[in-house]
Write an enzyme that holds these catalytic residues in place. Sequence first.
Site, mmCIF file in Angstrom:
data_model
loop_
_atom_site.group_PDB
_atom_site.id
_atom_site.type_symbol
_atom_site.label_atom_id
_atom_site.label_comp_id
_atom_site.label_asym_id
_atom_site.label_seq_id
_atom_site.Cartn_x
_atom_site.Cartn_y
_atom_site.Cartn_z
ATOM 1 C CD GLU A 155 19.889 42.645 48.380
ATOM 2 O OE1 GLU A 155 19.657 43.502 47.508
ATOM 3 O OE2 GLU A 155 20.109 42.920 49.571
ATOM 4 C CG ASP A 180 15.222 46.065 49.776
ATOM 5 O OD1 ASP A 180 15.393 46.300 48.569
ATOM 6 O OD2 ASP A 180 16.144 46.061 50.610
ATOM 7 C CD GLU A 201 19.203 50.520 52.647
ATOM 8 O OE1 GLU A 201 20.078 50.434 51.775
ATOM 9 O OE2 GLU A 201 18.397 49.602 52.911
#
Length: 655
Positions: A373, A345, A266
């Site tokens: 998240e 993820d 990323e």
Amino acid sequence: MTGDVHPAWLPPEALRAVGSRRVLIQGGGLLVDTVRAELSRACGRFGGTVGGDGPFDLVLKLSNGRRPPDPDVFVLSRDAGVTVVRADEPAGLLYGFFHVVRLGEAAFDGAFPPRPHRPAIRRRMVQHWDNVDVHPVMGQVERGYAGGSVFWHDGALRADLSRVTAYARLLASCGVNALCVNNVNVHATEARLLTGRLGDVAAIADLLRPYGIRVHLSVSFAAPAVDLGTADPLDPRVAAWWADTTRRVYATIPDFGGYVVKADSEGQPGPFADGRSHADGANALAAALAPHGGVVHWRAFVYNHRQDWRDRGTDRARAAHDHFVPLDGAFGDNVILQVKHGPIDFQTREPVSPLIAAMPATRVAVEVQATQEYTGQQRHVCYLGPMWSEVLGFAPWGSEGPPVAGLAAGLVAVSNVGDDPFWTGHPLAQANLYAFGRLAWDPRLDPVAVLDEWIDLTFGPGATADPRLLRATLHAVMDDSWRTYERYTAPLGVGFMVRPGHHYGPDVDGYEYTPWGTYHFADRDGVGVDRTRATGTGFAGQYPPAWSRVYESVHDCPDELLLFFHHVPYGHVLHDGGTVIQHIYDTHFEGVEAVGAMRDRWSALPAGLVDPALAARVAERLDEQLRSAVEWRDQINAYFFRKSGVRDAHGRRIH
Ligand code: GCV
């Protein structure tokens, strides 16, 4: 609340059983002093004594015998009215002490023969995605849902670090023994922790040390380039840079744990820039750490985050296995490959990453996400113990081989803690941190029993007038909350469908035409990702045969992962006899009903049964959870109704 910070699972009451005893502590050193201070405080409060001539009810003994293979081991026994904790190493005594706290009165009841307690997983670590500086998009804590950082504020180490001591105590009490103080995305200010602000890290290490927790630091792979113009891991000047820098780290923090690295991931720099492999990269840092006994946690979260959504040949789920399996055996002994528990993820439901079982010659740590998240961002109740327990119990070779817990050298949680008075934003999210530590110590524990421990410690007698009612309510609200969350969000393992960027709330096509590799491929006929070997991306073939066969088959694949592995028509029949489309409608209606029931259950608690501020915070979050669940239900159901044209068999309103 004590002062303005909630005591979490260690309110003074939780130490009543040990604090009302006659205690003898034999041994010395920093960790034993911690135990002594804990017991002196508790005995001062509850009428017990520490030391003196005896007789004693509780004896904690450091035997200094042969060095055990694991310094955390303790032996607990009770005979002739005396409870004895014996350990060869101070850490064992600390864990034994907290175990007795957890047992409460049961530790002083009857007799039991000596039983050794040893953690299943050696390194039990929390990693903070805390920024030192406030990041313009991510703020002080990346994916943080509990306020600011307990360590950093606006570019500096906090002046008042008293919460760090309270935090270390909480972590040690559930078995955590390592902590990383900064975000794996290393920005300029955080990079200077290594090169110019080691004193800040040392100050944190000083507070963690008495609780047996070693400090780790996220570093940028490109750090040497600031001085040398290159970070090429095979350049001898780079090796010397890491060796010198690391020597300075150990001169400042002698028990430093090691580095955490997010490389070629990323946008973070990594060895690919110089045409080097991840083994070359990890080994360069590992070599610098080795003489000091440190380790490098090298993250396996390497994938193409700039993929073309039209490109059906690239599958993000495959990436970590494709990158790292060819390197098995090439990593230094003190490299720990840190693998996210699922191949994508931290979604609500993913299969276990096949990489964990595919690196027999590499030490592997499994990474889970306590910070919620993708599981409700600490506005929704989502007790993650059951998810982690499934991950740790997953046996990649079927009955032929060990479970994930037997393969992992470490278990890592991305921390869910901040400077919020309740630590975790949602007070009930404290249970996730507690469960992480306990499951890392003993992955075979029943997550509901772990929740019971957490409830007893947090809300035991003294903390509430009606522990039985509160316990029943908390179980009703929390036990199944992960599966409830799953019911009203993305269906059958397909994942995402969240709003890009902040990742809260539904946005079914939000990621569908982006470069991130997270697609569901819904069209008028069906939905899901074909990851089979026969007709799809081949990801299913990354598992050992026991699971590869199961996932490859649209008939054998577990329903909850169906859309992760297969693209199926809406009329595809699941194992329970219902169709995919009807399952989507049903689970979304059920999920919202379950949240409504959770909210009603909580609001039925008599006023004053728990701390009013806590009761109000939970109530407010349950209101938001219900609002959000309704939004999820309506967007998902409307989306699939419009795509498929299939009506709900029960004629409910779909919009
Ligand atoms: C720290 C996800 C999160 C990022 C996080 C990344 C990672 O993509 O959205 O915020 O970055 O995982 O684990 O590195």
